[in-house]
Design a protein around this motif. Structure first.
Motif, PDB file in Angstrom:
ATOM      1  N   PHE A   1      16.704 -11.999 -45.559  1.00  0.00           N
ATOM      2  CA  PHE A   1      16.470 -10.811 -46.384  1.00  0.00           C
ATOM      3  C   PHE A   1      16.792  -9.554 -45.591  1.00  0.00           C
ATOM      4  CE2 PHE A   1      14.236  -7.581 -48.698  1.00  0.00           C
ATOM      5  CZ  PHE A   1      14.144  -8.035 -50.008  1.00  0.00           C
ATOM      6  N   LEU A   2      16.257  -9.478 -44.372  1.00  0.00           N
ATOM      7  CA  LEU A   2      16.490  -8.304 -43.527  1.00  0.00           C
ATOM      8  C   LEU A   2      17.968  -8.168 -43.184  1.00  0.00           C
ATOM      9  CD1 LEU A   2      14.977  -6.014 -41.983  1.00  0.00           C
ATOM     10  CD2 LEU A   2      14.967  -7.539 -39.998  1.00  0.00           C
TER      11      LEU A   2
ATOM     12  N   TYR B   1       5.680  -8.658 -45.914  1.00  0.00           N
ATOM     13  CA  TYR B   1       5.702  -8.972 -44.480  1.00  0.00           C
ATOM     14  C   TYR B   1       6.567  -7.967 -43.716  1.00  0.00           C
ATOM     15  CZ  TYR B   1       6.786 -11.289 -40.084  1.00  0.00           C
ATOM     16  OH  TYR B   1       6.960 -11.562 -38.743  1.00  0.00           O
ATOM     17  N   LEU B   2       7.779  -7.731 -44.208  1.00  0.00           N
ATOM     18  CA  LEU B   2       8.709  -6.841 -43.502  1.00  0.00           C
ATOM     19  C   LEU B   2       8.197  -5.402 -43.462  1.00  0.00           C
ATOM     20  CD1 LEU B   2      12.133  -8.211 -44.843  1.00  0.00           C
ATOM     21  CD2 LEU B   2      11.062  -8.660 -42.620  1.00  0.00           C
ATOM     22  N   ILE B   3       7.543  -4.969 -44.539  1.00  0.00           N
ATOM     23  CA  ILE B   3       6.932  -3.634 -44.530  1.00  0.00           C
ATOM     24  C   ILE B   3       5.775  -3.599 -43.537  1.00  0.00           C
ATOM     25  CG2 ILE B   3       5.541  -2.003 -45.880  1.00  0.00           C
ATOM     26  CD1 ILE B   3       7.282  -2.625 -48.286  1.00  0.00           C
ATOM     27  N   GLY B   4       4.968  -4.664 -43.538  1.00  0.00           N
ATOM     28  CA  GLY B   4       3.833  -4.739 -42.620  1.00  0.00           C
ATOM     29  C   GLY B   4       4.243  -4.699 -41.162  1.00  0.00           C
ATOM     30  N   GLU B   5       5.434  -5.224 -40.872  1.00  0.00           N
ATOM     31  CA  GLU B   5       5.945  -5.225 -39.498  1.00  0.00           C
ATOM     32  C   GLU B   5       6.829  -4.011 -39.215  1.00  0.00           C
ATOM     33  OE1 GLU B   5       4.988  -7.367 -37.164  1.00  0.00           O
ATOM     34  OE2 GLU B   5       3.655  -8.239 -38.683  1.00  0.00           O
TER      35      GLU B   5
ATOM     36  N   LEU C   1      15.964   0.035 -44.862  1.00  0.00           N
ATOM     37  CA  LEU C   1      15.757  -0.372 -43.476  1.00  0.00           C
ATOM     38  C   LEU C   1      15.094   0.732 -42.668  1.00  0.00           C
ATOM     39  CD1 LEU C   1      19.208  -1.987 -42.643  1.00  0.00           C
ATOM     40  CD2 LEU C   1      17.018  -3.166 -42.453  1.00  0.00           C
ATOM     41  N   THR C   2      14.325   0.338 -41.666  1.00  0.00           N
ATOM     42  CA  THR C   2      13.829   1.286 -40.676  1.00  0.00           C
ATOM     43  C   THR C   2      14.653   1.143 -39.398  1.00  0.00           C
ATOM     44  OG1 THR C   2      12.270  -0.267 -39.677  1.00  0.00           O
ATOM     45  CG2 THR C   2      11.482   1.020 -41.569  1.00  0.00           C
ATOM     46  N   HIS C   3      14.455   2.067 -38.486  1.00  0.00           N
ATOM     47  CA  HIS C   3      15.115   1.985 -37.177  1.00  0.00           C
ATOM     48  C   HIS C   3      14.757   0.675 -36.481  1.00  0.00           C
ATOM     49  CE1 HIS C   3      16.560   3.197 -33.223  1.00  0.00           C
ATOM     50  NE2 HIS C   3      15.368   2.938 -32.722  1.00  0.00           N
TER      51      HIS C   3
ATOM     52  N   GLY D   1      13.874  -2.143 -37.895  1.00  0.00           N
ATOM     53  CA  GLY D   1      14.531  -3.258 -38.570  1.00  0.00           C
ATOM     54  C   GLY D   1      15.957  -3.440 -38.097  1.00  0.00           C
ATOM     55  N   ILE D   2      16.661  -2.324 -37.926  1.00  0.00           N
ATOM     56  CA  ILE D   2      18.037  -2.383 -37.427  1.00  0.00           C
ATOM     57  C   ILE D   2      18.061  -2.954 -36.010  1.00  0.00           C
ATOM     58  CG2 ILE D   2      20.000  -0.963 -36.694  1.00  0.00           C
ATOM     59  CD1 ILE D   2      19.353   0.885 -39.058  1.00  0.00           C
ATOM     60  N   LYS D   3      17.151  -2.483 -35.165  1.00  0.00           N
ATOM     61  CA  LYS D   3      17.092  -2.975 -33.786  1.00  0.00           C
ATOM     62  C   LYS D   3      16.831  -4.479 -33.748  1.00  0.00           C
ATOM     63  CE  LYS D   3      15.308  -0.890 -30.344  1.00  0.00           C
ATOM     64  NZ  LYS D   3      14.382  -0.227 -29.399  1.00  0.00           N
ATOM     65  N   GLU D   4      15.964  -4.952 -34.643  1.00  0.00           N
ATOM     66  CA  GLU D   4      15.623  -6.378 -34.666  1.00  0.00           C
ATOM     67  C   GLU D   4      16.847  -7.231 -35.021  1.00  0.00           C
ATOM     68  OE1 GLU D   4      12.326  -9.362 -34.579  1.00  0.00           O
ATOM     69  OE2 GLU D   4      12.208  -7.203 -34.285  1.00  0.00           O
ATOM     70  N   VAL D   5      17.593  -6.802 -36.042  1.00  0.00           N
ATOM     71  CA  VAL D   5      18.788  -7.548 -36.448  1.00  0.00           C
ATOM     72  C   VAL D   5      19.836  -7.518 -35.336  1.00  0.00           C
ATOM     73  CG1 VAL D   5      20.718  -7.646 -38.066  1.00  0.00           C
ATOM     74  CG2 VAL D   5      18.420  -7.173 -38.915  1.00  0.00           C
ATOM     75  N   GLU D   6      20.068  -6.349 -34.765  1.00  0.00           N
ATOM     76  CA  GLU D   6      21.100  -6.231 -33.731  1.00  0.00           C
ATOM     77  C   GLU D   6      20.723  -6.994 -32.470  1.00  0.00           C
ATOM     78  OE1 GLU D   6      21.746  -2.015 -33.404  1.00  0.00           O
ATOM     79  OE2 GLU D   6      23.048  -1.982 -35.184  1.00  0.00           O
ATOM     80  N   GLN D   7      19.448  -7.042 -32.166  1.00  0.00           N
ATOM     81  CA  GLN D   7      18.990  -7.842 -31.026  1.00  0.00           C
ATOM     82  C   GLN D   7      19.270  -9.321 -31.271  1.00  0.00           C
ATOM     83  OE1 GLN D   7      14.820  -7.393 -30.118  1.00  0.00           O
ATOM     84  NE2 GLN D   7      14.808  -9.107 -28.688  1.00  0.00           N
ATOM     85  N   ALA D   8      19.024  -9.765 -32.497  1.00  0.00           N
ATOM     86  CA  ALA D   8      19.278 -11.168 -32.842  1.00  0.00           C
ATOM     87  C   ALA D   8      20.766 -11.492 -32.769  1.00  0.00           C
ATOM     88  CB  ALA D   8      18.742 -11.456 -34.245  1.00  0.00           C
TER      89      ALA D   8
END
Length: 206
Positions: A13-14, A51-55, A69-71, A73-80
């Motif tokens: 989803f993210l 869940y994604l909003i909570g995190e 997306l938040t900043h 959220g972007i960092k999490e995807v790019e890290q992955a």
């Protein structure tokens, strides 16, 4: 549903938001349309979004399930993506998730109730400026009730605020234009209202 599948769906989803927006925090999406894109039912979509909003990976942007997306959220995807063999704080390694790509996605940015909004560019900015100018010229002569007059002024102000923004959001402008059109459709006897209604309909494509 197994916990591992839940985690996979959360990342899918993210990642869908990330790829569809090209990592832009200014892009907005209808959460239900994203869920349909990923073949999730409404309960699964709602749980994932909660869940994604909570995190703090995504955030609610407007009523009706509009998210972005938040900043973080972007960092999490790019890290992955940068370290596919390693888990992130919230997700399993990508080589386990096997996300594929969203190349053939039909998801549209800035959608609500399956309505595709116009792209805000130089030409649409000129069109919107023209509509706002015409509205300001006739707003005091429409013989509206106090409630409708207040609503009209509020929607005009919303559009003007978006015009001044460094990242105008077409979905917000579209909703304001739709509200203005509805108000104008209730007005009789002003020669300009049919003209403005037609301009709004052409601009938002409906």
């Amino acid at each position: 549903m197994l916990l591992e599948q839940k985690k996979k769906n959360r990342f899918l989803f993210l990642n869908c938001l990330y790829e569809s927006s090209n990592g832009d925090t200014g892009a907005m999406f209808d959460m239900w349309e994203v869920g349909k894109e990923l073949k999730l039912n409404s309960d699964e979509t709602s749980q994932i979004v909660d869940y994604l909003i909570g995190e703090h990976l995504i955030e609610s942007r407007a009523l009706g399930g509009i998210i972005g997306l938040t900043h973080w959220g972007i960092k999490e995807v790019e890290q992955a993506i940068e370290n596919p063999s390693k888990p992130t704080e919230h997700f399993l390694p990508l080589n386990i998730i096997n996300i594929g790509t969203m190349t053939n996605s039909t998801l549209q940015q800035g959608t609500t109730n399956s309505t595709i909004n116009f792209n805000y560019n130089t030409q649409t900015a000129v069109d919107i400026e023209k509509i706002v100018s015409q509205l300001n010229d006739i707003k005091d002569s429409l013989n509206l009730s106090n409630e409708l007059q207040s609503e009209l002024l509020s929607e005009i102000q919303t559009i003007e605020i978006q015009k001044k923004s460094s990242k105008p959001k077409s979905i917000i402008i579209t909703e304001s234009l739709k509200s203005i059109r509805t108000i104008l459709e209730s007005v009789a006897g002003n020669a300009m209202t049919p003209v403005i209604i037609d301009q709004i309909s052409k601009l938002i494509g409906q």
